[in-house]
Design a protein around this motif. Structure first.
Motif, PDB file in Angstrom:
ATOM      1  N   LEU A  78      46.852  33.957 -30.814  1.00 55.15           N
ATOM      2  CA  LEU A  78      45.843  32.946 -30.445  1.00 55.15           C
ATOM      3  C   LEU A  78      46.757  31.581 -30.199  1.00 55.15           C
ATOM      4  O   LEU A  78      45.930  30.684 -29.459  1.00 55.15           O
ATOM      5  CB  LEU A  78      45.396  32.288 -31.894  1.00 55.15           C
ATOM      6  CG  LEU A  78      44.651  30.913 -31.702  1.00 55.15           C
ATOM      7  CD1 LEU A  78      43.378  31.206 -30.878  1.00 55.15           C
ATOM      8  CD2 LEU A  78      44.540  29.966 -33.414  1.00 55.15           C
ATOM      9  N   TYR A  79      47.943  31.681 -29.863  1.00 57.44           N
ATOM     10  CA  TYR A  79      49.300  30.684 -29.335  1.00 57.44           C
ATOM     11  C   TYR A  79      49.253  31.068 -28.056  1.00 57.44           C
ATOM     12  O   TYR A  79      48.629  29.452 -27.367  1.00 57.44           O
ATOM     13  CB  TYR A  79      50.221  30.867 -30.519  1.00 57.44           C
ATOM     14  CG  TYR A  79      51.349  30.775 -29.585  1.00 57.44           C
ATOM     15  CD1 TYR A  79      51.560  29.049 -29.827  1.00 57.44           C
ATOM     16  CD2 TYR A  79      52.129  31.122 -28.886  1.00 57.44           C
ATOM     17  CE1 TYR A  79      53.248  28.238 -29.159  1.00 57.44           C
ATOM     18  CE2 TYR A  79      53.238  30.632 -27.630  1.00 57.44           C
ATOM     19  CZ  TYR A  79      53.339  28.878 -28.629  1.00 57.44           C
ATOM     20  OH  TYR A  79      54.610  28.528 -27.403  1.00 57.44           O
ATOM     21  N   GLU A  80      49.242  32.134 -27.807  1.00 54.34           N
ATOM     22  CA  GLU A  80      48.976  32.681 -26.689  1.00 54.34           C
ATOM     23  C   GLU A  80      47.821  32.358 -25.814  1.00 54.34           C
ATOM     24  O   GLU A  80      47.964  32.069 -24.548  1.00 54.34           O
ATOM     25  CB  GLU A  80      49.659  34.364 -25.978  1.00 54.34           C
ATOM     26  CG  GLU A  80      51.024  34.751 -26.908  1.00 54.34           C
ATOM     27  CD  GLU A  80      52.059  34.155 -26.000  1.00 54.34           C
ATOM     28  OE1 GLU A  80      51.886  33.698 -24.649  1.00 54.34           O
ATOM     29  OE2 GLU A  80      53.200  34.142 -25.956  1.00 54.34           O
ATOM     30  N   GLN A  81      46.671  32.994 -26.211  1.00 51.72           N
ATOM     31  CA  GLN A  81      45.119  31.851 -25.907  1.00 51.72           C
ATOM     32  C   GLN A  81      45.027  30.505 -25.108  1.00 51.72           C
ATOM     33  O   GLN A  81      45.072  30.520 -24.535  1.00 51.72           O
ATOM     34  CB  GLN A  81      44.746  32.940 -26.619  1.00 51.72           C
ATOM     35  CG  GLN A  81      44.379  34.135 -27.027  1.00 51.72           C
ATOM     36  CD  GLN A  81      43.386  34.868 -27.682  1.00 51.72           C
ATOM     37  OE1 GLN A  81      43.784  33.878 -29.126  1.00 51.72           O
ATOM     38  NE2 GLN A  81      42.539  35.803 -27.823  1.00 51.72           N
ATOM     39  N   ASP A  82      45.487  30.351 -26.291  1.00 51.44           N
ATOM     40  CA  ASP A  82      45.799  28.740 -26.297  1.00 51.44           C
ATOM     41  C   ASP A  82      46.626  28.239 -24.887  1.00 51.44           C
ATOM     42  O   ASP A  82      46.249  27.715 -23.963  1.00 51.44           O
ATOM     43  CB  ASP A  82      45.875  28.448 -27.961  1.00 51.44           C
ATOM     44  CG  ASP A  82      45.062  28.456 -28.434  1.00 51.44           C
ATOM     45  OD1 ASP A  82      43.993  28.002 -28.478  1.00 51.44           O
ATOM     46  OD2 ASP A  82      45.605  27.307 -29.316  1.00 51.44           O
ATOM     47  N   LYS A  83      48.165  28.538 -25.223  1.00 53.67           N
ATOM     48  CA  LYS A  83      48.873  28.628 -23.956  1.00 53.67           C
ATOM     49  C   LYS A  83      48.267  28.678 -22.713  1.00 53.67           C
ATOM     50  O   LYS A  83      48.413  28.133 -21.221  1.00 53.67           O
ATOM     51  CB  LYS A  83      49.973  29.405 -24.042  1.00 53.67           C
ATOM     52  CG  LYS A  83      51.116  28.894 -23.214  1.00 53.67           C
ATOM     53  CD  LYS A  83      52.671  29.786 -23.650  1.00 53.67           C
ATOM     54  CE  LYS A  83      53.174  29.277 -22.820  1.00 53.67           C
ATOM     55  NZ  LYS A  83      54.294  30.759 -22.366  1.00 53.67           N
ATOM     56  N   ARG A  84      47.440  29.944 -22.991  1.00 49.26           N
ATOM     57  CA  ARG A  84      46.637  30.446 -21.195  1.00 49.26           C
ATOM     58  C   ARG A  84      46.316  29.460 -20.213  1.00 49.26           C
ATOM     59  O   ARG A  84      45.845  29.292 -19.670  1.00 49.26           O
ATOM     60  CB  ARG A  84      46.643  31.733 -21.662  1.00 49.26           C
ATOM     61  CG  ARG A  84      46.594  32.432 -20.385  1.00 49.26           C
ATOM     62  CD  ARG A  84      45.569  33.747 -19.652  1.00 49.26           C
ATOM     63  NE  ARG A  84      45.780  34.164 -19.041  1.00 49.26           N
ATOM     64  CZ  ARG A  84      46.404  34.548 -17.540  1.00 49.26           C
ATOM     65  NH1 ARG A  84      47.414  34.404 -17.749  1.00 49.26           N
ATOM     66  NH2 ARG A  84      46.147  35.011 -16.626  1.00 49.26           N
ATOM     67  N   TYR A 133      39.975  33.893 -24.169  1.00 53.03           N
ATOM     68  CA  TYR A 133      39.884  33.990 -26.170  1.00 53.03           C
ATOM     69  C   TYR A 133      38.845  34.717 -26.163  1.00 53.03           C
ATOM     70  O   TYR A 133      38.836  35.861 -27.399  1.00 53.03           O
ATOM     71  CB  TYR A 133      39.393  32.946 -26.525  1.00 53.03           C
ATOM     72  CG  TYR A 133      39.754  31.756 -26.191  1.00 53.03           C
ATOM     73  CD1 TYR A 133      40.851  31.387 -27.251  1.00 53.03           C
ATOM     74  CD2 TYR A 133      39.190  30.548 -25.492  1.00 53.03           C
ATOM     75  CE1 TYR A 133      41.496  30.391 -27.248  1.00 53.03           C
ATOM     76  CE2 TYR A 133      40.005  29.329 -25.916  1.00 53.03           C
ATOM     77  CZ  TYR A 133      40.816  28.964 -26.821  1.00 53.03           C
ATOM     78  OH  TYR A 133      42.208  27.946 -26.582  1.00 53.03           O
ATOM     79  N   GLY A 134      38.775  35.937 -24.996  1.00 49.91           N
ATOM     80  CA  GLY A 134      38.338  37.418 -25.692  1.00 49.91           C
ATOM     81  C   GLY A 134      36.573  38.145 -25.692  1.00 49.91           C
ATOM     82  O   GLY A 134      36.429  38.962 -26.143  1.00 49.91           O
ATOM     83  N   PHE A 135      36.023  36.671 -25.252  1.00 55.16           N
ATOM     84  CA  PHE A 135      34.508  37.113 -24.884  1.00 55.16           C
ATOM     85  C   PHE A 135      33.664  37.629 -23.956  1.00 55.16           C
ATOM     86  O   PHE A 135      34.339  37.354 -23.073  1.00 55.16           O
ATOM     87  CB  PHE A 135      34.116  35.593 -25.773  1.00 55.16           C
ATOM     88  CG  PHE A 135      34.251  35.328 -27.164  1.00 55.16           C
ATOM     89  CD1 PHE A 135      33.802  36.248 -27.914  1.00 55.16           C
ATOM     90  CD2 PHE A 135      34.986  34.033 -27.393  1.00 55.16           C
ATOM     91  CE1 PHE A 135      34.120  35.526 -29.361  1.00 55.16           C
ATOM     92  CE2 PHE A 135      35.495  33.977 -28.616  1.00 55.16           C
ATOM     93  CZ  PHE A 135      34.911  34.298 -29.282  1.00 55.16           C
ATOM     94  N   ASP A 136      32.778  38.188 -24.141  1.00 56.84           N
ATOM     95  CA  ASP A 136      32.806  39.129 -22.829  1.00 56.84           C
ATOM     96  C   ASP A 136      31.856  38.502 -21.840  1.00 56.84           C
ATOM     97  O   ASP A 136      30.823  37.819 -22.297  1.00 56.84           O
ATOM     98  CB  ASP A 136      31.705  40.548 -23.783  1.00 56.84           C
ATOM     99  CG  ASP A 136      31.483  41.204 -22.225  1.00 56.84           C
ATOM    100  OD1 ASP A 136      31.448  40.832 -21.139  1.00 56.84           O
ATOM    101  OD2 ASP A 136      30.713  42.374 -22.219  1.00 56.84           O
TER     102      ASP A 136
END
Length: 236
Positions: A78-84, A133-136
């Motif tokens: 989640l940290y990397e996702q938020d950062k991106r 965030y990984g959603f299609d």
């Protein structure tokens, strides 16, 4: 990672309080005035505007889905996702600022062109965020979720609370949803941005107002999107 998720959960609590908090007196008065004005507009005009916004939003959704890179981020924390997502927001916010300043400086005609251009920028950002965030976004339900995130960011007190409940309980609520209420969608969005965008049409100050308004609108959307997806990933 667990420490970061605990921090995010604390931020989500604060964000949820902000969502259900009553808006300022000025905003409530503006909404009341706009509602009265909407009641004076003939039904045929409402239908035309609703259909136009619906088609514009659906075209933007389709275009954004095609141009968004389908990268896999499911294994990223989640940290990397938020950062991106924050990095993407910075890029789209700069684009919105340039677009707002340009159309604001161009007077009424270019000012009117700002509406579809800004809508496109916002939708493109939401598609990028969903993917990170990984959603299609190929799935209809995910595009419907994007529209609800958009509505959550730009709506009045009552509709914001209602939309938040839908997002908070998405796994259950999505089964009940076939499409957006496009009439409500377009009126809430227009009422939210109409006042500030009106100032954007004023010669001499339009560029400054356009840039400032678009910066804040993207900021608002970014905060809403991040927390909506965080809520889905971490649970209620």
């Amino acid at each position: 990672m667990a420490e970061y998720e605990d921090k995010v959960r604390d931020e989500l609590v604060l964000w949820q309080r902000k969502i259900v908090k009553r808006s300022s007196l000025f905003n409530r008065m503006s909404k009341t005035t706009q509602t009265k004005m909407n009641s004076l507009i003939p039904e045929k005009v409402h239908n035309v505007v609703t259909e136009s916004i619906k088609n514009m939003a659906k075209a933007t959704l389709a275009g954004s889905n095609v141009t968004t890179k389908k990268e896999a981020f499911m294994e990223v924390n989640l940290y990397e996702q938020d950062k991106r997502v924050k990095q993407k927001l910075t890029t789209y916010r700069k684009t919105a600022v340039v677009e707002g300043a340009g159309t604001g400086a161009g007077g009424i005609l270019l000012g009117l062109a700002d509406f579809p251009l800004l809508l496109s920028i916002k939708m493109k950002f939401l598609f990028e965020a969903a993917t990170i965030y990984g959603f299609d976004t190929n799935k209809y339900e995910e595009r419907l979720f994007i529209l609800h995130v958009f509505q959550l960011a730009f709506s009045s007190d009552e509709k914001r609370k209602e939309t938040f409940e839908t997002i908070k309980h998405w796994e259950n609520k999505k089964r009940e949803l076939l499409d957006m209420d496009w009439r409500v969608f377009q009126q809430e969005y227009r009422d939210h941005i109409d006042l500030v965008k009106m100032f954007q049409l004023i010669p001499g100050v339009g560029a400054v107002v356009g840039a400032y308004a678009n910066y804040n609108l993207l900021d608002q959307l970014g905060e809403t999107a991040m927390n909506a997806y965080r809520l889905r990933l971490l649970g209620n």
